[in-house]
Write a protein that holds these residues in place. Structure first.
Motif, PDB file in Angstrom:
ATOM      1  N   UNK A   1      -0.403 -18.914  97.338  1.00 34.43           N
ATOM      2  CA  UNK A   1      -1.625 -19.662  97.661  1.00 34.43           C
ATOM      3  C   UNK A   1      -2.472 -19.948  96.425  1.00 34.43           C
ATOM      4  N   UNK A   2      -2.198 -19.245  95.337  1.00 32.15           N
ATOM      5  CA  UNK A   2      -2.905 -19.539  94.087  1.00 32.15           C
ATOM      6  C   UNK A   2      -2.038 -20.385  93.148  1.00 32.15           C
ATOM      7  N   UNK A   3      -0.871 -20.756  93.640  1.00 29.51           N
ATOM      8  CA  UNK A   3       0.017 -21.604  92.831  1.00 29.51           C
ATOM      9  C   UNK A   3       1.123 -20.835  92.141  1.00 29.51           C
ATOM     10  N   UNK A   4       1.242 -19.541  92.438  1.00 30.59           N
ATOM     11  CA  UNK A   4       2.280 -18.732  91.791  1.00 30.59           C
ATOM     12  C   UNK A   4       3.602 -18.775  92.517  1.00 30.59           C
ATOM     13  N   UNK A   5       4.581 -18.035  91.986  1.00 32.42           N
ATOM     14  CA  UNK A   5       5.926 -18.044  92.567  1.00 32.42           C
ATOM     15  C   UNK A   5       6.175 -16.867  93.491  1.00 32.42           C
ATOM     16  N   UNK A   6       5.256 -15.924  93.490  1.00 28.56           N
ATOM     17  CA  UNK A   6       5.323 -14.803  94.429  1.00 28.56           C
ATOM     18  C   UNK A   6       6.647 -14.030  94.361  1.00 28.56           C
ATOM     19  N   UNK A   7       7.158 -13.854  93.166  1.00 27.51           N
ATOM     20  CA  UNK A   7       8.412 -13.102  93.023  1.00 27.51           C
ATOM     21  C   UNK A   7       8.181 -11.636  93.354  1.00 27.51           C
ATOM     22  N   UNK A   8       9.230 -10.964  93.822  1.00 26.64           N
ATOM     23  CA  UNK A   8       9.101  -9.516  94.009  1.00 26.64           C
ATOM     24  C   UNK A   8       9.224  -8.838  92.639  1.00 26.64           C
TER      25      UNK A   8
ATOM     26  N   UNK B   1      18.548  -4.755  92.904  1.00 29.77           N
ATOM     27  CA  UNK B   1      18.880  -6.123  92.519  1.00 29.77           C
ATOM     28  C   UNK B   1      19.861  -6.720  93.537  1.00 29.77           C
ATOM     29  N   UNK B   2      19.440  -7.839  94.112  1.00 33.06           N
ATOM     30  CA  UNK B   2      20.262  -8.494  95.129  1.00 33.06           C
ATOM     31  C   UNK B   2      20.978  -9.711  94.544  1.00 33.06           C
ATOM     32  N   UNK B   3      21.739 -10.383  95.400  1.00 37.25           N
ATOM     33  CA  UNK B   3      22.427 -11.588  94.953  1.00 37.25           C
ATOM     34  C   UNK B   3      21.427 -12.651  94.516  1.00 37.25           C
ATOM     35  N   UNK B   4      20.306 -12.716  95.243  1.00 42.76           N
ATOM     36  CA  UNK B   4      19.264 -13.691  94.885  1.00 42.76           C
ATOM     37  C   UNK B   4      18.712 -13.411  93.497  1.00 42.76           C
ATOM     38  N   UNK B   5      18.556 -12.120  93.201  1.00 38.45           N
ATOM     39  CA  UNK B   5      18.065 -11.761  91.865  1.00 38.45           C
ATOM     40  C   UNK B   5      19.056 -12.199  90.781  1.00 38.45           C
ATOM     41  N   UNK B   6      20.339 -12.059  91.083  1.00 38.75           N
ATOM     42  CA  UNK B   6      21.354 -12.452  90.101  1.00 38.75           C
ATOM     43  C   UNK B   6      21.331 -13.963  89.881  1.00 38.75           C
TER      44      UNK B   6
END
Lengths: 374, 350
Positions: free
Chosen positions: B54-61, B2-7
């Motif tokens: 490309x399908x409209x998703x958020x592509x989260x890890x 978990x990174x700062x971005x995740x927080x």
């Protein structure tokens, strides 16, 4: 020691079972569960066919067990119209019994018990609903919570505070027989219960309700003892509810495994077999404890420790069975009658004394007994 | 890890949950997950969390996706499972074909729900007859399907292929299910219903693989349930008094809630540790599902009579934890998988 019931009770159980198999259809159980509606007609038939006879406690116990076995919601609803009448039977005057109990016992009227309040469940002595002595009557104000039959009962046994507590908090409490048609009485049906949705549950608002002096049950200030005596009775019947629910779950689980084992060999393996064995063992243990508690009680020598053990164990057996049944039946269980049993079972660990309260009683009685021996 | 971005993501999701989901959580249980909520979840980019952009998703890890499921399940397990059905089941099964990818795009752009019929690989499934696979039309019944308002469904056609049914009318009226009432379960009845094939032979294996790969997502939802119900239990035990003292002053209450919370924290740390193998993911799921059932039962018990009513928002966790374990944690199959890992060979099969 004889573990068999007399022939009269055996044949009575058969009669109740036949009734339940005929009347408690899954469709009916589902309907009242979904609509959160009390099954009036069913209750009338149970009384008409004399399946619940308050004058015969063994028959009442067996009826509760068998009816809950076939459906907890309908079973409890059909056996609850007399709820609380034991207080009147044991401590009421002859006039009170004649005026109220005759109508209740022949099905013309319903009863209920109003003890719990919004701020206190387990702590019975902490109730705040109060009654002022006005000479020829009492003036009652307060509120009650989670009252079974609260919105449909004609009469309620109500616990109120009639004087400020002295050094003991449970002093100064009294029981009244209250008619729900009196001015100042208001019931709001509570909806959205997890289970036993066919039963009626209400919160009560009591505002300047006049209670005639002759409706005081027994002696003023003795209410706490009357209610504790009642709980020693009602907990045995809740144990019978838990026992019936657990047995009903076992019946359905065994049937499911037998049917599925023809299609899927997995149902013959130990994982499933052990679940069945564990439920069945708890059902038998709950049955023995419940009948033992009942035996003491019905011979007028109640044993509060055994009663609390029976109530806590049988209700936890019902919840245990409901959880294991979900593991056994998987996807099928989620929308079958078993999901209703799952939801219904949980209340038995809460009402008439939570499992925690039962454990407090058990340990208190154990220590008392040991101290008495020294 | 978990990174700062995740927080930051966690804070964003938590704020959304508190402002938008929590106030309407009871309505979701009563009336189902309406289009309005789904569109709102979609507008935040949460609906297509794991789906490629490309399908409209958020592509989260994966960590971001798990945080999302965990946080949302604390208020509404139904919404969290809705997201998981799309991202962990529908999307991976559909994305192998053009038809499937188009379906994912449409589901996201229209804010619709999607489902995958998992019945054939679940325990306790009673088959009501195989589906008939014609050239372009399908006939048959699938019982107890989760997410009855799904606009699109993927199912095992019975001939080894996975097909896409783009027809919400195949769902019969709502069945009353123990859990996930926001999604509902229903019978799926197809009578000459048009379909498109999204994957050829090996449907059962594909479903099985999707189920196994969903282990961390299921754990995240279980942990969200645990967190949601235990927080309610702890909060309530501080304010509710009995015999003149708050419930939290009593050992059975304080010790039990504290022990459950300790188990939760350990499992959550494991979930977000970031380097889990298949065995660890499975162990985590089995433990999380078990804890969710125990924690929700105790949280309800602490609430006493109030917990038995839907208004307090605790009883849904009790129902949903069992439904989650039943639908996504196969009691026998998962233990067979675990035993295989532990023994290094097939075990517990007799």
């Amino acid at each position: 020691m004889d573990f068999e019931f007399p022939e009269e009770i055996v044949s009575f159980r058969e009669k109740v079972r036949e009734f339940a198999e005929r009347e408690f259809t899954p469709e009916l159980a589902r309907k009242f569960d979904r609509e959160e509606k009390y099954p009036d007609e069913l209750k009338d038939r149970v009384i008409r066919e004399k399946l619940v006879d308050p004058s015969d406690p063994w028959k009442t116990l067996v009826a509760i067990e068998e009816l809950c076995r076939h459906d907890p919601g309908l079973g409890i609803s059909a056996t609850v119209p007399f709820f609380g009448e034991e207080v009147l039977l044991l401590f009421g005057s002859d006039e009170q019994k004649k005026k109220y109990l005759e109508k209740v016992n022949n099905g013309e009227a319903m009863m209920g018990l109003a003890v719990t309040e919004p701020g206190g469940g387990s702590d019975v002595a902490g109730i705040k609903t109060n009654a002022k002595d006005m000479g020829d009557h009492y003036l009652v104000n307060g509120s009650k919570m989670f009252i079974t039959n609260g919105g449909i009962a004609d009469y309620l046994v109500m616990l109120v505070r009639t004087s400020e507590p002295d050094e003991k908090r449970h002093h100064g409490l009294s029981t009244f027989l209250v008619e729900t048609g009196w001015e100042g009485f208001k019931a709001n049906k509570l909806v959205g219960k997890l289970g036993v949705r066919a039963t009626n549950t209400a919160e009560l608002q009591i505002t300047n309700m006049k209670v005639p002096k002759e409706n005081l049950i027994g002696e003023e200030g003795k209410g706490f003892y009357y209610i504790m005596t009642f709980f020693n009775i009602s907990r045995v019947f809740v144990a019978a509810q838990g026992l019936g629910i657990a047995q009903g779950i076992l019946d359905r689980s065994v049937r499911f495994v037998n049917e599925m084992s023809h299609e899927d060999e997995g149902y013959n393996r130990e994982q499933i077999q052990f679940h069945l064995a564990d439920i069945a063992t708890r059902v038998e243990a709950a049955r023995n404890l419940t009948y033992k508690a009942a035996s003491f009680l019905f011979q007028f020598k109640p044993d509060p420790m055994i009663t609390s053990m029976a109530k806590a164990y049988a209700s936890e057996a019902a919840v245990f069975a409901s959880e294991k049944a979900m593991e056994i039946t998987g996807l099928f269980g989620l929308t079958s009658d078993l999901e209703r049993y799952f939801r219904d079972a949980k209340i038995t660990e809460i009402w008439e004394g939570t499992s925690e309260v039962e454990r407090l009683i058990i340990s208190r009685m154990l220590r008392k007994a040991q101290a008495g021996e020294q | 890890m978990v990174t700062e971005e995740h927080e930051i993501l966690r804070s964003t999701v938590r704020e959304y949950v508190q402002k938008t989901l929590e106030p309407g959580a009871l309505d979701i249980e009563r009336d189902g997950l309406g289009e309005e909520i789904r569109k709102s979840v979609s507008a935040q980019g949460f609906l297509g969390a794991r789906i490629s952009s490309d399908l409209g998703g958020s592509d989260l890890d994966e960590a971001g996706y798990l945080i999302l499921l965990d946080e949302i399940a604390r208020a509404s397990p139904s919404v969290s499972v809705d997201i998981m059905l799309l991202n962990s089941f529908f999307y991976p099964l559909a994305s192998g074909s053009d038809e499937g990818r188009d379906a994912v795009k449409r589901v996201l752009s229209e804010g619709k729900g999607a489902t995958v019929v998992l019945n054939t690989i679940l325990e306790g499934y009673r088959n009501e007859g195989e589906l008939m696979d014609g050239s372009s039309k399908i006939t048959g019944v699938r019982d107890n399907v989760l997410n009855r308002n799904a606009a699109m469904s993927i199912l095992d056609a019975g001939n080894g292929s996975l097909v896409l049914v783009d027809d919400a009318s195949v769902f019969s009226k709502k069945d009353y299910s123990l859990g996930f009432r926001g999604l509902g379960m229903a019978k799926m009845e197809m009578r000459g219903t048009e379909f498109r094939t999204v994957a050829g032979k090996g449907a059962e294996h594909a479903l099985d693989r999707a189920m196994n790969e969903s282990d961390p997502a299921v754990s995240a939802i279980a942990l969200g349930i645990i967190s949601g119900c235990l927080q309610k239990g702890i909060d309530y035990s501080k304010v509710r008094k009995t015999f003149g003292q708050p419930l939290s002053a009593y050992q059975p209450v304080a010790f039990t809630l504290s022990s459950l919370k300790a188990e939760e924290e350990l499992l959550r740390r494991t979930l977000y540790s970031g380097d889990l193998g298949e065995k660890e993911k499975l162990m985590l799921k089995i433990s999380s599902l078990d804890l969710a059932k125990r924690a929700s039962k105790y949280a309800l018990q602490v609430h006493g009579g109030y917990g038995y009513f839907e208004d307090f928002g605790v009883e849904k966790f009790y129902r949903d934890s069992t439904a989650l374990a039943t639908l996504f944690g196969r009691s026998v199959r998962d233990m067979e998988r675990l035993s295989h890992h532990i023994y290094g060979e097939k075990a517990g099969f007799l």
